[in-house]
Design a protein around this motif. Structure first.
Motif, PDB file in Angstrom:
ATOM      1  N   GLU A  24       0.800  -1.426  -0.110  1.00  0.00           N
ATOM      2  CA  GLU A  24       0.049  -0.012   0.161  1.00  0.00           C
ATOM      3  C   GLU A  24       0.619   1.303  -0.051  1.00  0.00           C
ATOM      4  O   GLU A  24       0.615   2.180  -0.487  1.00  0.00           O
ATOM      5  CB  GLU A  24      -0.876  -0.021   1.327  1.00  0.00           C
ATOM      6  CG  GLU A  24      -1.872  -0.833   1.089  1.00  0.00           C
ATOM      7  CD  GLU A  24      -1.432  -2.527   1.621  1.00  0.00           C
ATOM      8  OE1 GLU A  24      -2.278  -3.312   2.004  1.00  0.00           O
ATOM      9  OE2 GLU A  24      -0.300  -2.475   2.169  1.00  0.00           O
ATOM     10  N   LEU A  28       2.108   4.298  -3.520  1.00  0.00           N
ATOM     11  CA  LEU A  28       1.993   5.442  -3.677  1.00  0.00           C
ATOM     12  C   LEU A  28       3.479   6.243  -3.744  1.00  0.00           C
ATOM     13  O   LEU A  28       3.484   7.431  -4.141  1.00  0.00           O
ATOM     14  CB  LEU A  28       1.520   5.991  -2.305  1.00  0.00           C
ATOM     15  CG  LEU A  28      -0.070   5.702  -2.226  1.00  0.00           C
ATOM     16  CD1 LEU A  28      -0.305   6.134  -0.629  1.00  0.00           C
ATOM     17  CD2 LEU A  28      -0.881   6.141  -3.240  1.00  0.00           C
ATOM     18  N   TYR A  77      -2.762  17.037  -1.217  1.00  0.00           N
ATOM     19  CA  TYR A  77      -3.692  15.783  -1.154  1.00  0.00           C
ATOM     20  C   TYR A  77      -2.676  14.410  -1.044  1.00  0.00           C
ATOM     21  O   TYR A  77      -2.959  13.552  -0.498  1.00  0.00           O
ATOM     22  CB  TYR A  77      -4.652  15.919  -2.178  1.00  0.00           C
ATOM     23  CG  TYR A  77      -5.327  14.513  -2.205  1.00  0.00           C
ATOM     24  CD1 TYR A  77      -6.373  14.173  -1.350  1.00  0.00           C
ATOM     25  CD2 TYR A  77      -5.064  13.516  -3.124  1.00  0.00           C
ATOM     26  CE1 TYR A  77      -6.951  13.008  -1.484  1.00  0.00           C
ATOM     27  CE2 TYR A  77      -5.741  12.411  -3.361  1.00  0.00           C
ATOM     28  CZ  TYR A  77      -6.629  11.932  -2.680  1.00  0.00           C
ATOM     29  OH  TYR A  77      -7.489  10.803  -2.696  1.00  0.00           O
ATOM     30  N   GLU A  78      -1.753  14.424  -2.098  1.00  0.00           N
ATOM     31  CA  GLU A  78      -1.135  13.140  -2.363  1.00  0.00           C
ATOM     32  C   GLU A  78      -0.028  12.935  -1.001  1.00  0.00           C
ATOM     33  O   GLU A  78       0.043  11.733  -0.723  1.00  0.00           O
ATOM     34  CB  GLU A  78      -0.063  13.449  -3.650  1.00  0.00           C
ATOM     35  CG  GLU A  78      -0.805  13.381  -4.839  1.00  0.00           C
ATOM     36  CD  GLU A  78      -0.069  13.687  -6.088  1.00  0.00           C
ATOM     37  OE1 GLU A  78      -0.407  13.500  -7.052  1.00  0.00           O
ATOM     38  OE2 GLU A  78       1.152  14.398  -5.879  1.00  0.00           O
ATOM     39  N   LYS A  80      -0.798  13.966   2.145  1.00  0.00           N
ATOM     40  CA  LYS A  80      -1.557  13.711   3.114  1.00  0.00           C
ATOM     41  C   LYS A  80      -1.868  11.975   3.029  1.00  0.00           C
ATOM     42  O   LYS A  80      -1.943  11.421   3.913  1.00  0.00           O
ATOM     43  CB  LYS A  80      -2.647  14.529   3.439  1.00  0.00           C
ATOM     44  CG  LYS A  80      -3.264  14.172   4.583  1.00  0.00           C
ATOM     45  CD  LYS A  80      -4.738  15.154   4.924  1.00  0.00           C
ATOM     46  CE  LYS A  80      -5.382  14.858   6.218  1.00  0.00           C
ATOM     47  NZ  LYS A  80      -6.379  15.727   6.432  1.00  0.00           N
ATOM     48  N   LYS A  81      -2.171  11.761   1.705  1.00  0.00           N
ATOM     49  CA  LYS A  81      -2.724  10.451   1.478  1.00  0.00           C
ATOM     50  C   LYS A  81      -1.335   9.478   1.932  1.00  0.00           C
ATOM     51  O   LYS A  81      -1.642   8.437   2.442  1.00  0.00           O
ATOM     52  CB  LYS A  81      -3.220  10.087   0.158  1.00  0.00           C
ATOM     53  CG  LYS A  81      -3.664   8.831  -0.214  1.00  0.00           C
ATOM     54  CD  LYS A  81      -4.165   8.610  -1.495  1.00  0.00           C
ATOM     55  CE  LYS A  81      -4.880   7.296  -1.941  1.00  0.00           C
ATOM     56  NZ  LYS A  81      -5.190   7.316  -3.191  1.00  0.00           N
ATOM     57  N   LEU A  82      -0.429   9.839   1.496  1.00  0.00           N
ATOM     58  CA  LEU A  82       0.922   8.881   1.627  1.00  0.00           C
ATOM     59  C   LEU A  82       1.040   8.987   3.240  1.00  0.00           C
ATOM     60  O   LEU A  82       1.398   7.794   3.697  1.00  0.00           O
ATOM     61  CB  LEU A  82       1.969   9.620   0.800  1.00  0.00           C
ATOM     62  CG  LEU A  82       3.474   8.775   0.833  1.00  0.00           C
ATOM     63  CD1 LEU A  82       3.420   7.135   0.738  1.00  0.00           C
ATOM     64  CD2 LEU A  82       4.382   9.197   0.202  1.00  0.00           C
ATOM     65  N   LEU A  84      -0.962   9.253   5.731  1.00  0.00           N
ATOM     66  CA  LEU A  84      -1.994   8.376   6.206  1.00  0.00           C
ATOM     67  C   LEU A  84      -1.627   6.920   6.030  1.00  0.00           C
ATOM     68  O   LEU A  84      -1.978   5.987   6.917  1.00  0.00           O
ATOM     69  CB  LEU A  84      -3.449   8.869   5.825  1.00  0.00           C
ATOM     70  CG  LEU A  84      -3.667  10.295   6.429  1.00  0.00           C
ATOM     71  CD1 LEU A  84      -5.240  10.626   5.888  1.00  0.00           C
ATOM     72  CD2 LEU A  84      -3.773  10.470   7.992  1.00  0.00           C
ATOM     73  N   THR A  85      -1.122   6.771   5.099  1.00  0.00           N
ATOM     74  CA  THR A  85      -0.773   5.165   4.509  1.00  0.00           C
ATOM     75  C   THR A  85       0.193   4.645   5.558  1.00  0.00           C
ATOM     76  O   THR A  85       0.241   3.675   5.770  1.00  0.00           O
ATOM     77  CB  THR A  85      -0.912   5.103   2.888  1.00  0.00           C
ATOM     78  OG1 THR A  85      -1.957   5.705   2.333  1.00  0.00           O
ATOM     79  CG2 THR A  85      -0.454   3.647   2.554  1.00  0.00           C
TER      80      THR A  85
END
Length: 137
Positions: A24, A28, A77-78, A80-82, A84-85
């Protein structure tokens, strides 16, 4: 005769090895961009792993480093997504074995926080967080 030296595992390397093995996360960001040193000319996003403190719980056997993880670059956005992952991956550690060490468990000290690098124009997105990880040989 002195006691033999017991060198603790490299905590940063162990976390890097672990995150490079989490699909996961590598979906990213390429594993080569999960590192402890920001390259001179980085290709973003980058995940930076750095020990910022901590002490051994059982001298020379179990360490509990404070690990700061910065996710840098990409869009907000990218980034933050990374972040959180990566957080989910770190909090999922449970006796995970990597070549450098055994990662027993982890908990969050400071969750992902927005902290852009404002020196360059335009600013570079960054989320920073800190975790404690139990690690041993």
């Amino acid at each position: 005769m002195p006691n033999p030296l017991e060198i603790m595992p490299d905590d940063e390397l162990a976390i890097i090895q672990y995150l490079r093995g989490v699909p996961e996360v590598t979906a990213l960001v390429p594993g080569t961009r999960i590192t402890s040193d920001l390259p001179d000319k980085p290709i973003y996003p980058v995940v930076l792993i750095q020990r910022v403190g901590g002490t051994p719980l059982v001298w020379q056997h179990i360490d509990e480093p404070a690990i700061q993880i910065d996710v840098v670059g990409g869009t907000r956005y990218e980034c933050k997504k990374l972040a959180l992952t990566v957080r989910a991956a770190i909090l999922s550690i449970a006796n995970y074995v990597v070549p450098e060490a055994v990662l027993s468990s982890a908990y969050e000290e400071v969750g992902p926080a927005w902290l852009p690098d404002t020196i360059p124009i335009p600013p570079i997105p960054r989320f920073t967080s800190r975790y404690r990880v139990l690690i041993h040989k």
